[in-house]
Design a protein around this motif. Structure first.
Motif, PDB file in Angstrom:
ATOM      1  N   ILE A  55       0.893  -1.262   0.056  1.00 18.09           N
ATOM      2  CA  ILE A  55      -0.040   0.030   0.020  1.00 18.09           C
ATOM      3  C   ILE A  55       0.961   1.254  -0.032  1.00 18.09           C
ATOM      4  O   ILE A  55       0.653   2.222  -0.674  1.00 18.09           O
ATOM      5  N   SER A  56       1.737   1.345   1.036  1.00 15.88           N
ATOM      6  CA  SER A  56       2.647   2.517   0.998  1.00 15.88           C
ATOM      7  C   SER A  56       3.501   2.708  -0.089  1.00 15.88           C
ATOM      8  O   SER A  56       3.861   3.886  -0.581  1.00 15.88           O
ATOM      9  N   PHE A  57       4.179   1.632  -0.671  1.00 16.81           N
ATOM     10  CA  PHE A  57       5.013   1.720  -2.027  1.00 16.81           C
ATOM     11  C   PHE A  57       4.166   2.355  -3.092  1.00 16.81           C
ATOM     12  O   PHE A  57       4.643   3.425  -3.787  1.00 16.81           O
ATOM     13  N   LEU A  58       2.732   2.009  -3.355  1.00 15.80           N
ATOM     14  CA  LEU A  58       2.079   2.517  -4.335  1.00 15.80           C
ATOM     15  C   LEU A  58       1.532   3.839  -3.980  1.00 15.80           C
ATOM     16  O   LEU A  58       1.288   4.823  -4.879  1.00 15.80           O
ATOM     17  N   VAL A  59       1.500   4.242  -2.800  1.00 15.96           N
ATOM     18  CA  VAL A  59       0.989   5.570  -2.447  1.00 15.96           C
ATOM     19  C   VAL A  59       2.026   6.438  -2.650  1.00 15.96           C
ATOM     20  O   VAL A  59       1.784   7.461  -3.297  1.00 15.96           O
ATOM     21  N   PRO A 164      -6.944  14.913  -0.405  1.00 18.15           N
ATOM     22  CA  PRO A 164      -7.126  14.860   1.033  1.00 18.15           C
ATOM     23  C   PRO A 164      -8.419  14.626   1.504  1.00 18.15           C
ATOM     24  O   PRO A 164      -8.750  14.022   2.578  1.00 18.15           O
ATOM     25  N   LEU A 165      -9.626  15.128   0.623  1.00 14.14           N
ATOM     26  CA  LEU A 165     -11.059  14.662   0.967  1.00 14.14           C
ATOM     27  C   LEU A 165     -11.357  13.242   1.197  1.00 14.14           C
ATOM     28  O   LEU A 165     -11.707  12.907   2.056  1.00 14.14           O
ATOM     29  N   LEU A 166     -10.833  12.725  -0.025  1.00 11.93           N
ATOM     30  CA  LEU A 166     -11.048  11.076  -0.016  1.00 11.93           C
ATOM     31  C   LEU A 166     -10.390  10.379   0.916  1.00 11.93           C
ATOM     32  O   LEU A 166     -10.842   9.520   1.561  1.00 11.93           O
ATOM     33  N   TYR A 167      -9.204  10.788   1.177  1.00  9.99           N
ATOM     34  CA  TYR A 167      -8.231  10.095   2.601  1.00  9.99           C
ATOM     35  C   TYR A 167      -8.708  10.418   3.759  1.00  9.99           C
ATOM     36  O   TYR A 167      -8.757   9.642   4.554  1.00  9.99           O
ATOM     37  N   GLY A 168      -9.440  11.791   3.870  1.00 14.46           N
ATOM     38  CA  GLY A 168     -10.068  12.047   4.939  1.00 14.46           C
ATOM     39  C   GLY A 168     -11.476  11.182   5.263  1.00 14.46           C
ATOM     40  O   GLY A 168     -11.565  10.697   6.556  1.00 14.46           O
ATOM     41  N   VAL A 169     -11.977  10.999   4.199  1.00 15.10           N
ATOM     42  CA  VAL A 169     -13.223   9.972   4.310  1.00 15.10           C
ATOM     43  C   VAL A 169     -12.514   8.395   4.815  1.00 15.10           C
ATOM     44  O   VAL A 169     -13.194   7.892   5.628  1.00 15.10           O
ATOM     45  N   GLY A 170     -11.503   7.909   4.022  1.00 14.19           N
ATOM     46  CA  GLY A 170     -10.860   6.772   4.551  1.00 14.19           C
ATOM     47  C   GLY A 170     -10.448   6.842   6.109  1.00 14.19           C
ATOM     48  O   GLY A 170     -10.611   5.647   6.527  1.00 14.19           O
ATOM     49  N   THR A 171     -10.015   7.900   6.332  1.00 18.51           N
ATOM     50  CA  THR A 171      -9.571   7.906   7.753  1.00 18.51           C
ATOM     51  C   THR A 171     -10.617   7.745   8.547  1.00 18.51           C
ATOM     52  O   THR A 171     -10.826   7.346   9.639  1.00 18.51           O
ATOM     53  N   PHE A 185      -8.105   3.163   1.586  1.00 15.58           N
ATOM     54  CA  PHE A 185      -6.815   3.516   1.150  1.00 15.58           C
ATOM     55  C   PHE A 185      -6.497   2.844  -0.259  1.00 15.58           C
ATOM     56  O   PHE A 185      -5.834   3.180  -0.999  1.00 15.58           O
ATOM     57  N   SER A 186      -6.722   1.382  -0.094  1.00 20.54           N
ATOM     58  CA  SER A 186      -6.307   0.562  -1.104  1.00 20.54           C
ATOM     59  C   SER A 186      -7.018   0.954  -2.374  1.00 20.54           C
ATOM     60  O   SER A 186      -6.449   0.898  -3.574  1.00 20.54           O
ATOM     61  N   PRO A 190      -5.652   2.683  -7.217  1.00 22.73           N
ATOM     62  CA  PRO A 190      -5.830   2.644  -8.650  1.00 22.73           C
ATOM     63  C   PRO A 190      -6.577   3.953  -9.220  1.00 22.73           C
ATOM     64  O   PRO A 190      -6.480   4.175 -10.320  1.00 22.73           O
ATOM     65  N   PHE A 191      -7.461   4.497  -8.066  1.00 22.92           N
ATOM     66  CA  PHE A 191      -8.237   5.524  -8.545  1.00 22.92           C
ATOM     67  C   PHE A 191      -7.405   6.952  -8.819  1.00 22.92           C
ATOM     68  O   PHE A 191      -7.608   7.759  -9.950  1.00 22.92           O
ATOM     69  N   TYR A 192      -6.437   6.931  -8.175  1.00 21.44           N
ATOM     70  CA  TYR A 192      -5.375   7.914  -8.155  1.00 21.44           C
ATOM     71  C   TYR A 192      -4.338   7.917  -9.146  1.00 21.44           C
ATOM     72  O   TYR A 192      -3.338   8.472  -9.613  1.00 21.44           O
TER      73      TYR A 192
END
Length: 203
Positions: A55-59, A164-171, A185-186, A190-192
């Motif tokens: 996950i982190s490598f791809l992020v 940041p909005l979408l990651y905020g939702v994931g958080t 997060f996963s 692919p979305f981004y």
């Protein structure tokens, strides 16, 4: 000196170096098993580290790809832009730590919610200076070159602002149920990954 216009070559080289180091540090979290008599079993127990690594490598990779796409259009820099980019890199360099915390929590079955929220908060926080860098550069076409029009720059802004909005939702989902945050997060990877890769890459 704050108004001095600078070339972006050294900024991009320094940024690429930080991205490369951060993405390489992720593998350190994957510890070599000491008990080789039961190697398959021991390797299987490392699944949280594999998950955090992938996950982190791809992020980090997608942040780099977006950063590359952004600086494909930023023709010059000033001290403010350098500062904003430095804050972004500071948060990127923190991702290997949060990946390690996440893997440890999943492995020990303790603190998963806190670990997922910490991971998400760092991603959200990283999106703020990323967007600030682009918004500062594009306002009035201040630091942009002729490779992009103002309308195209606004389109990129809308895409970047979703991060940041979408990651905020994931958080937030992770705060309710850790597995939901990890799934979110996963799925954002692919979305981004797709939009930046459709853009022209400098050689």
């Amino acid at each position: 000196m704050t108004g001095q216009v600078l070339k972006t070559a050294r900024l991009e080289a320094f940024s690429d170096g930080v991205f490369a180091i951060a993405i390489t540090l992720l593998v350190i979290e994957i510890k070599v098993p000491e008990d080789t008599a039961h190697l398959w079993e021991q390797l299987g127990h490392l699944w949280p580290s594999y998950l955090g690594y992938v996950i982190s490598f791809l992020v980090i990779g997608l942040i780099w790809a977006n950063h590359h796409a952004m600086f494909d259009h930023i023709a010059s820099a000033d001290r403010v832009l350098l500062f904003l980019n430095t804050i972004l890199l500071m948060l990127v360099a923190l991702i290997p730590f949060t990946a390690g915390v996440l893997a440890s929590a999943l492995r020990n079955h303790e603190g998963e919610r806190t670990a997922v929220v910490l991971y998400g908060v760092v991603l959200v926080a990283g999106g703020l200076p990323f967007n600030a860098t682009w918004e500062y550069a594009r306002r009035g076409h201040r630091l942009l070159g002729d490779t992009i029009t103002p309308d195209e720059a606004r389109t990129m802004s809308r895409r970047f602002l979703k991060g940041p909005l979408l990651y905020g939702v994931g958080t937030a989902l992770g705060a309710l149920l850790p597995v939901l945050g990890i799934i979110a997060f996963s799925l954002l990877i692919p979305f981004y990954w797709l939009p930046p890769l459709t853009r022209r890459i400098k050689t």
